[in-house]
Write a protein that holds these residues in place. Structure first.
Motif, PDB file in Angstrom:
ATOM      1  N   THR A 182      25.885  19.821  22.489  1.00  0.00           N
ATOM      2  CA  THR A 182      25.680  20.867  23.483  1.00  0.00           C
ATOM      3  C   THR A 182      25.586  22.201  22.761  1.00  0.00           C
ATOM      4  OG1 THR A 182      28.050  21.189  23.819  1.00  0.00           O
ATOM      5  CG2 THR A 182      26.953  19.619  25.282  1.00  0.00           C
ATOM      6  N   PHE A 183      24.977  23.166  23.414  1.00  0.00           N
ATOM      7  CA  PHE A 183      24.927  24.511  22.859  1.00  0.00           C
ATOM      8  C   PHE A 183      24.974  25.500  23.999  1.00  0.00           C
ATOM      9  CE2 PHE A 183      20.557  23.469  23.641  1.00  0.00           C
ATOM     10  CZ  PHE A 183      19.926  24.653  23.962  1.00  0.00           C
ATOM     11  N   ARG A 184      25.394  26.725  23.672  1.00  0.00           N
ATOM     12  CA  ARG A 184      25.498  27.792  24.647  1.00  0.00           C
ATOM     13  C   ARG A 184      24.639  28.962  24.194  1.00  0.00           C
ATOM     14  NH1 ARG A 184      30.063  27.276  27.996  1.00  0.00           N
ATOM     15  NH2 ARG A 184      31.435  25.604  27.317  1.00  0.00           N
ATOM     16  N   TRP A 185      24.106  29.699  25.168  1.00  0.00           N
ATOM     17  CA  TRP A 185      23.334  30.882  24.857  1.00  0.00           C
ATOM     18  C   TRP A 185      23.564  31.917  25.940  1.00  0.00           C
ATOM     19  CZ3 TRP A 185      21.325  26.537  27.021  1.00  0.00           C
ATOM     20  CH2 TRP A 185      20.590  26.671  28.195  1.00  0.00           C
ATOM     21  N   THR A 186      23.188  33.130  25.627  1.00  0.00           N
ATOM     22  CA  THR A 186      23.274  34.246  26.565  1.00  0.00           C
ATOM     23  C   THR A 186      21.897  34.454  27.176  1.00  0.00           C
ATOM     24  OG1 THR A 186      24.987  35.269  25.215  1.00  0.00           O
ATOM     25  CG2 THR A 186      23.835  36.705  26.744  1.00  0.00           C
ATOM     26  N   ASP A 187      21.868  34.846  28.427  1.00  0.00           N
ATOM     27  CA  ASP A 187      20.615  35.157  29.104  1.00  0.00           C
ATOM     28  C   ASP A 187      19.778  36.058  28.186  1.00  0.00           C
ATOM     29  OD1 ASP A 187      18.597  36.372  30.699  1.00  0.00           O
ATOM     30  OD2 ASP A 187      19.880  36.394  32.476  1.00  0.00           O
ATOM     31  N   PRO A 188      18.552  35.672  27.841  1.00  0.00           N
ATOM     32  CA  PRO A 188      17.762  36.461  26.891  1.00  0.00           C
ATOM     33  C   PRO A 188      17.456  37.876  27.357  1.00  0.00           C
ATOM     34  CG  PRO A 188      16.448  34.684  27.828  1.00  0.00           C
ATOM     35  CD  PRO A 188      17.854  34.469  28.288  1.00  0.00           C
ATOM     36  N   ARG A 189      17.544  38.120  28.670  1.00  0.00           N
ATOM     37  CA  ARG A 189      17.285  39.473  29.177  1.00  0.00           C
ATOM     38  C   ARG A 189      18.321  40.482  28.689  1.00  0.00           C
ATOM     39  NH1 ARG A 189      16.563  37.643  35.292  1.00  0.00           N
ATOM     40  NH2 ARG A 189      18.300  36.403  34.540  1.00  0.00           N
ATOM     41  N   VAL A 190      19.513  40.002  28.323  1.00  0.00           N
ATOM     42  CA  VAL A 190      20.553  40.898  27.808  1.00  0.00           C
ATOM     43  C   VAL A 190      20.083  41.547  26.509  1.00  0.00           C
ATOM     44  CG1 VAL A 190      22.917  41.020  26.899  1.00  0.00           C
ATOM     45  CG2 VAL A 190      22.422  39.619  28.932  1.00  0.00           C
ATOM     46  N   GLY A 191      19.562  40.749  25.593  1.00  0.00           N
ATOM     47  CA  GLY A 191      19.042  41.289  24.335  1.00  0.00           C
ATOM     48  C   GLY A 191      17.770  42.083  24.532  1.00  0.00           C
ATOM     49  N   LEU A 192      16.878  41.573  25.378  1.00  0.00           N
ATOM     50  CA  LEU A 192      15.592  42.241  25.612  1.00  0.00           C
ATOM     51  C   LEU A 192      15.763  43.644  26.179  1.00  0.00           C
ATOM     52  CD1 LEU A 192      13.473  39.294  27.038  1.00  0.00           C
ATOM     53  CD2 LEU A 192      13.209  40.420  24.822  1.00  0.00           C
ATOM     54  N   ALA A 193      16.843  43.887  26.898  1.00  0.00           N
ATOM     55  CA  ALA A 193      17.078  45.205  27.484  1.00  0.00           C
ATOM     56  C   ALA A 193      17.220  46.289  26.417  1.00  0.00           C
ATOM     57  CB  ALA A 193      18.333  45.172  28.359  1.00  0.00           C
ATOM     58  N   HIS A 194      17.585  45.907  25.196  1.00  0.00           N
ATOM     59  CA  HIS A 194      17.767  46.868  24.105  1.00  0.00           C
ATOM     60  C   HIS A 194      16.446  47.252  23.426  1.00  0.00           C
ATOM     61  CE1 HIS A 194      22.163  46.531  24.076  1.00  0.00           C
ATOM     62  NE2 HIS A 194      21.970  45.249  24.319  1.00  0.00           N
ATOM     63  N   LEU A 195      15.442  46.420  23.522  1.00  0.00           N
ATOM     64  CA  LEU A 195      14.201  46.621  22.766  1.00  0.00           C
ATOM     65  C   LEU A 195      13.528  47.981  22.965  1.00  0.00           C
ATOM     66  CD1 LEU A 195      12.391  43.164  22.814  1.00  0.00           C
ATOM     67  CD2 LEU A 195      13.259  44.398  20.830  1.00  0.00           C
ATOM     68  N   PRO A 196      13.396  48.493  24.180  1.00  0.00           N
ATOM     69  CA  PRO A 196      12.633  49.743  24.346  1.00  0.00           C
ATOM     70  C   PRO A 196      13.226  50.951  23.632  1.00  0.00           C
ATOM     71  CG  PRO A 196      12.933  48.644  26.458  1.00  0.00           C
ATOM     72  CD  PRO A 196      13.794  47.919  25.466  1.00  0.00           C
ATOM     73  N   ARG A 197      14.532  50.946  23.394  1.00  0.00           N
ATOM     74  CA  ARG A 197      15.161  52.143  22.821  1.00  0.00           C
ATOM     75  C   ARG A 197      15.658  51.981  21.393  1.00  0.00           C
ATOM     76  NH1 ARG A 197      18.698  49.963  26.494  1.00  0.00           N
ATOM     77  NH2 ARG A 197      20.776  49.527  25.730  1.00  0.00           N
ATOM     78  N   ILE A 257      24.263  42.439  19.835  1.00  0.00           N
ATOM     79  CA  ILE A 257      23.137  41.949  20.633  1.00  0.00           C
ATOM     80  C   ILE A 257      23.128  40.432  20.479  1.00  0.00           C
ATOM     81  CG2 ILE A 257      20.614  41.921  20.857  1.00  0.00           C
ATOM     82  CD1 ILE A 257      20.646  44.802  19.775  1.00  0.00           C
ATOM     83  N   PRO A 258      23.091  39.690  21.594  1.00  0.00           N
ATOM     84  CA  PRO A 258      23.135  38.232  21.481  1.00  0.00           C
ATOM     85  C   PRO A 258      21.875  37.672  20.826  1.00  0.00           C
ATOM     86  CG  PRO A 258      22.764  38.878  23.761  1.00  0.00           C
ATOM     87  CD  PRO A 258      23.004  40.145  22.984  1.00  0.00           C
TER      88      PRO A 258
END
Length: 174
Positions: free
Chosen positions: A12-27, A42-43
């Motif tokens: 099994t593996f766990r991950w964080t919703d990718p939108r959490v990391g993507l929110a940082h990209l613009p800035r 950043i996850p």
């Protein structure tokens, strides 16, 4: 087979919703974003969890990842599937390119050429993959990558061309 006589395995593996990391990209610049991922602020993306990839070093134009292949990554011939090596190489060349970009800019692969030099197995333990920018242009970045075994043996190499995507048009934009 295990001690109970079963040959079946589970992982099994766990991950964080990718939108959490993507929110940082613009800035954030690519270097800032990747440093945040390396440091855990950043996850990592879900694919990194699935493939056991960890970013361990980043500087402008250069990255280093570690990967611990497992039996779950095997192909029918009893070695790690070439797709894992290809994904690892695609990751290091892409992240090396990303580390050179200003905030809001993205990239996408134009091509990726992989050479498999030696078979990889779980017995290799932790692999090291390095990516480096060879030439940076305003529209296209050229990068190369390599996978090394624990004794420094060269297992696979890659070259790639990556298209720089202007601010506001980066992939992953919701």
């Amino acid at each position: 087979m295990d001690s109970s006589g079963s040959a079946e395995r589970a992982e099994t593996f766990r991950w964080t919703d990718p939108r959490v990391g993507l929110a940082h990209l613009p800035r954030m610049s690519g270097l800032e974003f990747l440093a945040g991922m390396r440091d855990g602020a950043i996850p990592r993306p879900p694919m990194a969890a699935l493939m056991n990839l960890a970013l361990v070093a980043v500087e402008s134009g250069r990255v280093e990842f570690e990967c611990r292949p497992a039996e779950a990554h095997y192909n029918p011939l009893g070695v790690v599937h070439g797709g894992l090596a290809c994904t690892l190489l695609d990751t290091v060349v892409g992240c090396a390119a990303h580390s050179t970009l200003a905030a809001g800019f993205g990239y996408t692969s134009i091509d990726l050429s992989v050479s498999y030099l030696r078979p990889i197995t779980a017995q290799h333990g932790t692999l090291r993959a390095e990516g480096a920018v060879v030439k940076q242009g305003q529209r296209v970045i050229f990068a190369e990558g390599r996978i090394l075994g624990p004794a420094g043996e060269l297992l696979a190499t890659a070259t790639s061309s990556l298209l720089v995507i202007a601010a506001g048009a980066a992939p992953g934009k919701a």
